[in-house]
Design an enzyme around this catalytic site. Structure first.
Site, PDB file in Angstrom:
ATOM      1  CB  CYS A   1       9.324   1.921  -1.972  1.00 59.06           C
ATOM      2  SG  CYS A   1      10.490   2.961  -2.874  1.00 59.06           S
TER       3      CYS A   1
ATOM      4  CB  CYS B   1      16.570  -0.721  -3.500  1.00 61.80           C
ATOM      5  SG  CYS B   1      16.488   0.966  -4.174  1.00 61.80           S
TER       6      CYS B   1
ATOM      7  CB  CYS C   1      14.819  -1.746   0.207  1.00 65.39           C
ATOM      8  SG  CYS C   1      13.723  -0.697   1.195  1.00 65.39           S
TER       9      CYS C   1
ATOM     10  CB  CYS D   1      17.446  10.106  10.618  1.00 64.38           C
ATOM     11  SG  CYS D   1      19.131  10.407  11.205  1.00 64.38           S
TER      12      CYS D   1
ATOM     13  CB  CYS E   1      19.271  14.019   9.057  1.00 63.84           C
ATOM     14  SG  CYS E   1      19.905  13.336   7.503  1.00 63.84           S
TER      15      CYS E   1
ATOM     16  CB  CYS F   1      24.059  12.182   5.871  1.00 60.83           C
ATOM     17  SG  CYS F   1      24.036  10.548   6.640  1.00 60.83           S
TER      18      CYS F   1
ATOM     19  NE  ARG G   1      24.795   8.608  11.761  1.00 64.60           N
ATOM     20  CZ  ARG G   1      24.270   9.463  10.890  1.00 64.60           C
ATOM     21  NH1 ARG G   1      23.401   9.050   9.997  1.00 64.60           N
ATOM     22  NH2 ARG G   1      24.627  10.724  10.911  1.00 64.60           N
TER      23      ARG G   1
END
Length: 406
Positions: free
Chosen positions: A65, A69, A72, A109, A142, A202, A272
């Site tokens: 990526c 972040c 991550c 998801c 999702c 979400c 969740r």
């Protein structure tokens, strides 16, 4: 405890606690944690009974990526030895999704690393959504693909997506300490795009990154104002090879307090328990079911969870039941007349919050009616020692030849 009685009464009325009350929940002692769980559990059962919704993650594209972040393992510069692969084909993703559905998952998801999807990526994911729906029309899908451009949310909905996930993660004031390649406002904009397209929004948070109690309250109040239908609460999985690998600030009791505070602030929303529950809640996971009405089944994106079979046993042993495909997750006043469970407009319902201000800092408020004095600043106490033995890189399921954990 007057505080807890007040919070239960407010939760049953869908009334927001004050910031002071939310901070006071986080400041309670370990001796009081069972009282906190019992109180928040009354609110959870009022709106969601004893049902637990199961969700299943399919990592469509793993690693590499361009975003930075800090939490991550797929980030730019990550040295974590995770699985790295490009886009799964629709039939591969559909097969992975089917494993989760057969294990009891009601929602699948679909997640892909990256800043955000190109139009070609949206086409790929749309084909995958159609393939999944062809196999099981009733399953919720999702998508979680990063920052959305104009029109992309609408295209995903047309393909059959029911929801879109994009987490705020932490407070606006500290967001720049966690990520520099995009802004907090970018994330808010994407959640608003999902709302506007008629997708169920979400959006949640990550706890355990060194944040203060004030940061946690800020982000949860911001989520209340943004009004998603589901709020995933992640507990940082400190993966070796990431900047936050040494952050071990959570105890099981603190995790329970964070979930309880989230339930009190967003009483009628799907809360969740997401990544990290096995690492930080450990043997106290069943208590968390009294606070949250939704969990992920099996593994996560780049790390392994406990076995899907153990998840199902835990739910049954704790006296809860898996939510069926024909049951509506959200309370009637939040369910969309268009999608059956989407976010809709929440007109006249009051939603999770008042929509005053589009996310951002909810401010101190007047502390009216609470009468609770919370500490001006509290610092999470560290766990006794890191539990690196509970952090395992995912080596099965999507992107491998091994059977998935579901």
């Amino acid at each position: 405890m007057d505080l807890l009685n007040t919070l239960v009464d407010k939760g049953l009325r869908r009334e927001s606690p004050t910031r002071a009350e939310a901070l006071a929940v986080l400041a309670t002692s370990d001796d009081d944690v069972l009282d906190v769980v019992a109180a928040a559990g009354k609110v959870r059962r009022h709106w969601f009974g004893r049902r637990v919704k199961l969700n299943y993650l399919v990592n469509l594209k793993s690693g590499l990526c361009p975003e930075d972040c800090s939490y991550c393992s797929q980030r730019l510069g990550s040295k974590a030895e995770i699985l790295k692969y490009t886009w799964l084909k629709p039939d591969q993703a559909s097969a992975a999704a089917a494993a989760g559905v057969s294990g009891g998952a009601k929602r699948v998801c679909l997640v892909a690393s990256g800043r955000g999807p190109t139009d070609r990526d949206v086409d790929r994911v749309s084909d995958t959504i159609r393939a999944i729906k062809e196999q099981n029309e009733s399953v919720e899908v999702c998508a979680c693909l990063g920052l959305l451009s104009d029109g992309q949310a609408e295209r995903l909905r047309e393909a059959g997506a029911d929801a879109y996930n994009h987490n705020l993660n932490t407070s606006e004031s500290t967001y720049g300490d966690i990520t520099t390649t995009h802004t907090y406002a970018d994330r808010v904009d994407t959640v608003n795009k999902a709302h506007a397209a008629g997708l169920s929004a979400c959006s949640g948070l990550i706890a355990g990154m060194g944040e203060s109690d004030e940061d946690l309250v800020d982000v949860v109040f911001s989520l209340r104002e943004l009004d998603p239908d589901s709020v995933p609460v992640n507990f940082l999985i400190p993966m070796e090879g990431t900047p936050l690998a040494k952050e071990w600030h959570l105890t099981p009791q603190r995790c329970l307090r964070i979930l309880a505070m989230t339930r009190f602030v967003c009483p009628d929303v799907e809360v969740r328990i997401a990544g990290g529950r096995e690492v930080h809640l450990r043997t106290m996971q069943p208590l968390a079911l009294h606070l949250a009405n939704s969990i992920f089944l099996g593994d996560y994106l780049t790390s392994e969870g406990q076995s899907g079979h153990a998840d199902l046993e835990m739910i049954a042993d704790a006296g809860f039941e898996v939510e069926g495909a024909g049951e509506v997750t959200l309370p009637e006043h939040r369910a969309s007349v268009v999608r059956g469970e989407g976010c809709g407009s929440h007109e006249g319902a009051g939603g999770c919050g008042s929509h005053a201000g589009a996310d951002g800092d909810a401010g101190c408020g007047a502390h009216a009616g609470g009468g609770v004095c919370a500490p001006a600043s509290t610092t999470p106490r560290p766990a006794e020692e890191p539990r690196t033995d509970l952090v395992a890189v995912r080596r099965r399921g999507a992107g491998t030849d091994l059977a998935p954990n579901a």
